[in-house]
Design a protein around this motif. Structure first.
Motif, PDB file in Angstrom:
ATOM      1  N   LYS A  15       0.865  -1.043  -0.108  1.00 35.24           N
ATOM      2  CA  LYS A  15       0.035  -0.075  -0.135  1.00 35.24           C
ATOM      3  C   LYS A  15       1.182   1.103  -0.020  1.00 35.24           C
ATOM      4  N   GLU A  17       0.630   4.079   1.157  1.00 35.07           N
ATOM      5  CA  GLU A  17       0.818   4.651   2.460  1.00 35.07           C
ATOM      6  C   GLU A  17       1.920   4.327   3.463  1.00 35.07           C
ATOM      7  N   HIS A  18       2.212   3.148   3.108  1.00 33.50           N
ATOM      8  CA  HIS A  18       3.272   2.315   3.890  1.00 33.50           C
ATOM      9  C   HIS A  18       4.679   2.567   3.287  1.00 33.50           C
ATOM     10  N   ASN A  38      -3.289  -1.391 -10.882  1.00 27.95           N
ATOM     11  CA  ASN A  38      -2.571   0.049 -10.474  1.00 27.95           C
ATOM     12  C   ASN A  38      -1.352   0.597 -11.066  1.00 27.95           C
ATOM     13  N   ASP A 255      -6.956  -4.984   2.333  1.00 30.90           N
ATOM     14  CA  ASP A 255      -7.089  -3.833   1.251  1.00 30.90           C
ATOM     15  C   ASP A 255      -7.988  -2.826   1.698  1.00 30.90           C
ATOM     16  N   VAL A 258      -7.124  -0.136   6.037  1.00 28.38           N
ATOM     17  CA  VAL A 258      -5.711  -0.526   6.148  1.00 28.38           C
ATOM     18  C   VAL A 258      -4.995   0.255   7.390  1.00 28.38           C
TER      19      VAL A 258
END
Length: 284
Positions: A15, A17-18, A38, A255, A258
């Protein structure tokens, strides 16, 4: 054809954001998985982040848009874009779902079930042959989470998957949460399902959370929601499965809703502990 070959460790779905937390130090993660769709653009931050991860970790690319189970021909433009992504990142594994998501020119934002008949078996096998021939790599086929059964079905799901493997040479992605969800919804024993599953063809396992509700008749209904930690009954099925198979590459899917990176990483480490224990028992 390049065969699927992920490390027999636990991985997680990447993800964005990680990314900063992951990139700050080496992580105890066997591999990362991304959704192919994606990364079908030409560039930008998604590719910059994935390119950096690919330098240090194994990669699984998971498709959600091929509509393998459709009776219509595969979308050649989509397949072409998928090939570009796979050629660019050379993943250790590529997988898709035993489901359909298109009708004519309409894309349905869901993974829909299909009846298990000789007709759909031929269509699925033909589509997998086309994908593997185009990508020059083995595809893994994932068992679905189901909420209904088709009266038209004449083949058991486990037999259907085994027949697809025999016809195409593909591998299987065994989603243990999907097994638990579908078995609960259809009032069946998930252990009985796994006893019949073609385990010898499994190259990757998925674990995820699910949500609990009731149907219109008040009976329990589970939803494959990917928005919670892995539930205890799914962990138990996984541990029993790994005792049979030995270590298999295992992904934690989370998903929706999160969590922060340490929470997701801890889920992967819990799976890794089970894999390591199984490896140690086999070595003893």
């Amino acid at each position: 054809m390049k065969l699927s070959g992920l490390p027999r460790r636990a991985g997680v779905g990447f993800k964005p954001e990680h990314f900063l937390a992951i990139n700050a130090a080496a992580q105890p993660i066997g591999f990362f998985e991304v959704h192919a769709e994606n990364y079908m653009g030409a560039g930008g931050p998604p590719h910059a982040q994935l390119g950096k991860l690919r330098e240090d970790y194994a990669l699984s690319i998971h498709g959600v848009g091929l509509s393998i189970g459709s009776v219509q021909p595969l979308d050649k433009e989509h397949l072409s874009r998928l090939k570009i992504v796979c050629d660019r990142y050379e993943p250790e594994s590529f997988s898709e779902h035993l489901a359909w998501s298109t009708h004519d020119s309409v894309f349905l934002n869901d993974l829909l079930p299909l009846p298990y008949t000789s007709h759909t078996l031929t269509a699925v096998a033909d589509h997998i042959d086309q994908v593997q021939e185009t990508l020059k790599r083995q595809m893994l086929l994932e068992n679905p989470a189901t909420y209904l059964l088709f009266a038209e079905s004449t083949i058991e799901e486990t037999e259907f998957l085994a027949d697809v493997v025999r016809r195409t040479g593909c591998g299987l992605l065994l989603d243990v949460n999907n097994v638990f969800v579908g078995s609960t919804n259809h009032h069946m024993d998930p252990g009985d399902y796994l006893a019949l599953f073609p385990i010898e063809s499994v190259r990757e396992i998925h674990l995820s959370g699910h949500s609990e509700t009731v149907d219109d008749a008040g009976a329990p209904l589970l939803i494959d929601s990917h928005d919670t930690p892995v539930k205890d009954p799914v962990w138990a099925l996984f541990e029993a499965l790994i005792a049979r198979t030995g270590p298999v590459a295992t992904l934690i899917e989370w998903d929706n809703d999160v969590p922060d990176w340490p929470v997701l990483c801890a889920e992967a480490q819990a799976a890794d502990d089970i894999l390591l224990n199984a490896s140690n028992r086999r070595a003893a």
